[in-house]
Every structure is written in structure tokens, then in C-alpha cells.
Design an enzyme around this catalytic site. Sequence first.
Site, mmCIF file in Angstrom:
data_model
loop_
_atom_site.group_PDB
_atom_site.id
_atom_site.type_symbol
_atom_site.label_atom_id
_atom_site.label_comp_id
_atom_site.label_asym_id
_atom_site.label_seq_id
_atom_site.Cartn_x
_atom_site.Cartn_y
_atom_site.Cartn_z
ATOM 1 N N CYS A 1 -11.458 2.500 0.285
ATOM 2 C CA CYS A 1 -9.857 3.497 0.449
ATOM 3 C C CYS A 1 -9.654 2.358 1.834
ATOM 4 O O CYS A 1 -10.273 2.061 2.758
ATOM 5 C CB CYS A 1 -9.563 4.239 0.799
ATOM 6 S SG CYS A 1 -7.940 5.151 1.670
ATOM 7 N N THR A 2 -8.152 1.047 1.716
ATOM 8 C CA THR A 2 -8.010 0.812 2.333
ATOM 9 C C THR A 2 -7.530 0.835 3.912
ATOM 10 O O THR A 2 -7.513 0.657 4.942
ATOM 11 C CB THR A 2 -6.692 -0.255 2.335
ATOM 12 O OG1 THR A 2 -5.445 0.763 1.511
ATOM 13 C CG2 THR A 2 -7.177 -0.758 0.848
ATOM 14 N N HIS A 3 -6.963 2.431 3.574
ATOM 15 C CA HIS A 3 -6.801 4.065 5.463
ATOM 16 C C HIS A 3 -8.190 3.261 5.515
ATOM 17 O O HIS A 3 -7.959 3.716 6.884
ATOM 18 C CB HIS A 3 -6.087 5.045 4.758
ATOM 19 C CG HIS A 3 -4.817 5.341 4.572
ATOM 20 N ND1 HIS A 3 -4.754 4.535 3.360
ATOM 21 C CD2 HIS A 3 -4.175 5.179 5.526
ATOM 22 C CE1 HIS A 3 -3.080 4.248 3.301
ATOM 23 N NE2 HIS A 3 -2.284 5.344 4.382
ATOM 24 N N GLY B 1 -3.783 8.978 -4.014
ATOM 25 C CA GLY B 1 -4.892 9.627 -3.806
ATOM 26 C C GLY B 1 -5.044 11.081 -4.672
ATOM 27 O O GLY B 1 -6.212 11.878 -5.221
ATOM 28 N N ASP C 1 0.777 -1.156 -0.258
ATOM 29 C CA ASP C 1 0.366 0.010 0.235
ATOM 30 C C ASP C 1 0.976 1.247 0.237
ATOM 31 O O ASP C 1 2.256 1.292 0.037
ATOM 32 C CB ASP C 1 -0.688 0.329 1.337
ATOM 33 C CG ASP C 1 -1.907 1.279 1.366
ATOM 34 O OD1 ASP C 1 -1.901 1.953 -0.172
ATOM 35 O OD2 ASP C 1 -1.872 2.126 2.441
ATOM 36 N N CYS D 1 -3.840 -1.308 -1.614
ATOM 37 C CA CYS D 1 -4.437 -0.458 -2.246
ATOM 38 C C CYS D 1 -6.140 -0.009 -3.320
ATOM 39 O O CYS D 1 -5.263 -0.972 -4.872
ATOM 40 C CB CYS D 1 -3.276 0.334 -2.470
ATOM 41 S SG CYS D 1 -3.768 2.227 -3.052
ATOM 42 N N ASN D 2 -6.637 0.462 -2.937
ATOM 43 C CA ASN D 2 -8.127 0.508 -4.034
ATOM 44 C C ASN D 2 -7.142 1.728 -4.989
ATOM 45 O O ASN D 2 -7.757 1.296 -6.024
ATOM 46 C CB ASN D 2 -9.410 1.401 -3.155
ATOM 47 C CG ASN D 2 -10.312 0.614 -2.428
ATOM 48 O OD1 ASN D 2 -10.729 -0.294 -3.290
ATOM 49 N ND2 ASN D 2 -9.630 0.411 -1.224
ATOM 50 N N THR D 3 -6.755 2.502 -5.047
ATOM 51 C CA THR D 3 -6.516 3.546 -6.413
ATOM 52 C C THR D 3 -5.257 2.749 -6.849
ATOM 53 O O THR D 3 -4.829 2.648 -8.522
ATOM 54 C CB THR D 3 -5.156 4.950 -5.401
ATOM 55 O OG1 THR D 3 -6.168 5.386 -3.973
ATOM 56 C CG2 THR D 3 -5.095 6.007 -6.056
HETATM 57 N N1 DGL Z 1 -5.114 3.269 0.728
HETATM 58 C C1 DGL Z 1 -5.027 3.465 -0.393
HETATM 59 C C2 DGL Z 1 -6.520 3.089 -0.916
HETATM 60 O O1 DGL Z 1 -6.719 2.641 -0.489
HETATM 61 C C3 DGL Z 1 -4.458 4.903 -0.674
HETATM 62 C C4 DGL Z 1 -4.238 6.090 0.248
HETATM 63 C C5 DGL Z 1 -3.305 7.591 -0.415
HETATM 64 O O2 DGL Z 1 -3.593 8.094 -1.126
HETATM 65 O O3 DGL Z 1 -2.274 7.069 -0.666
HETATM 66 O O4 DGL Z 1 -6.704 3.803 -2.000
#
Ligand code: DGL
Length: 264
Positions: free
Chosen positions: A186-188, A41, A8, A72-74
Amino acid sequence: MGHALIFDSGVGGLSVAAEIRKRLPGLRMTYAADDVFRPYGAKTEAQLKARLPRLLWELTETAQPDLVVIACNTASTTALSEIRAAIDVPVIGVVPAIKPAAAASRTKTIAVLGTPGTVKRRYVDDLIHDFAEDCHVILQGSVNLVDIAEKKLAGESVNLAWIKTEIAPLFNGKHGADIDAVVLACTHFPLLRDELKASVTQSVQWIDSGDAIARRVETVLKKLTPKPFEDRPDTALLVGPKTSDARIQTFNNFGFKRVVSLMP
Ligand code: DGL
């Protein structure tokens, strides 16, 4: 049992790593965080496509995993096929949980809360088209929530007012009062689940894809013959300068007992 590299931009993938560990406690894991290039993002598709295949190739050469999880979705919604083309082990990406959210919604009004990058991607439009056509879908991007999650896991206190400000446009908007399911795309964001819950008064299900990824890892592992693995603690590789002691402690708490900074 095998060895997975979990990737990530920062600590977000720990929400996925925790689900994988719960399902597969015997799996060895290496975690990699691209601290120096976060937030993803706020980056363009071109920037991510230029960086990620090479970086993932390097990390895979270093860690020698049996499979890679792009937690990480992005990154997944932007560069998954480019990453897959660059490395020769199976790569599992995160799919925003739009299908389960649409199925769970009774009001047929759902929200997708991701990074500004993710909510703009064609990939998300396709998921909505395929699985949520009967729903009103509200898209909301936030960079600040990523930063707030990073702060929380670095031991700083989180002010609920910050979270409320980020999600206010969702719930105060035209169909906001009808939202009964929010996709944490978003995984955060699952790392802020308690704070998100505390920030809204209406009844909402907060749905992420951590468990689905863990199930996918289990399925893929069954088809693999694991490579021999050096006996050492699960390690976090942080791409960037030395991190704080509190953040190292966070990685330790998630089972990554060794934390190594890699200068880019
Ligand atoms: N954790 C990431 C996600 O799932 C991205 C966070 C970022 O913007 O760096 O999209």
C-alpha cells in the site's frame, strides 16, 4: 521532459511521487487525491470499478498529462484495465513488490502488508504463484495504517502502539518469527517506514515498489512526445472539501506548490 499525473486515494502516492522526482527531477507532476472516497481498501471491487475509470478520465481531461501513474495498490490490483480503457494516455500501475521480496528473503517467509482489498485480490495470488512459490507468504490487510499515515502527513503525532497493534498479527502468528521481508503493498505504508521499523524487534526488510515505478515512468517517457505544458508550479488536486493547512504544507514539501480542492 513531460508531465505525469500521479493518482491515489490520499497522500500515499506521495511516496511514489518522491521516488519519481528523485529519478526524474525535470518531470512535471500533477498529483490527484480522492480524499472523499478514501479508504479504498474498505471498498468493494464493484465500487472501485464503478468510480475509478470515470474519475481518472475527468482528472486526465483537467490535467492533460502525458502519462498517468496509479500510485495505489488497491486501485491498480482492482481496476487497472478498466482505467486504461477509459483514457488515451499510457497508464502505469503499482505492482506489489512480491518478486523482489521473495528474492531477498533468506528464510523464505515473507509478508504482504496491504489494504484489506489488495490482499484479497486475485492479482496478488497470481504474483505469489508466479514469483514466490518457494516462500511461505503471510497476507495481512490494514485499513488503520492508511489512516495513521494520513494523520502523520496532516501533522498529527503517531503513537507507536497503534502501529504495533496493526502489525502484531503478522509477527505474533505461527510463522511470524521467520519473516525477514515485508512487502509494503500500500503506497501509504512507506510513509510509516520509520515507525514500522521501530515497532518490530526482528531484522526485517521493508520493500516497496516506488523505485520500480519511477524506472517504469522513465522507460515509458522515452517513447513519448510530450504535449506542450503551461508553465505553472506542480499542482495537487484534492477531490473533496478544503484540506487543512498542515496537509497543504505536506503537499508543498513534496514539491506540489499549488494545492486545489475539487468538489465532487
Ligand atoms: N494508498 C492506497 C494503496 O496503495 C490505498 C489506501 C486506501 O485504502 O485508500 O492501496
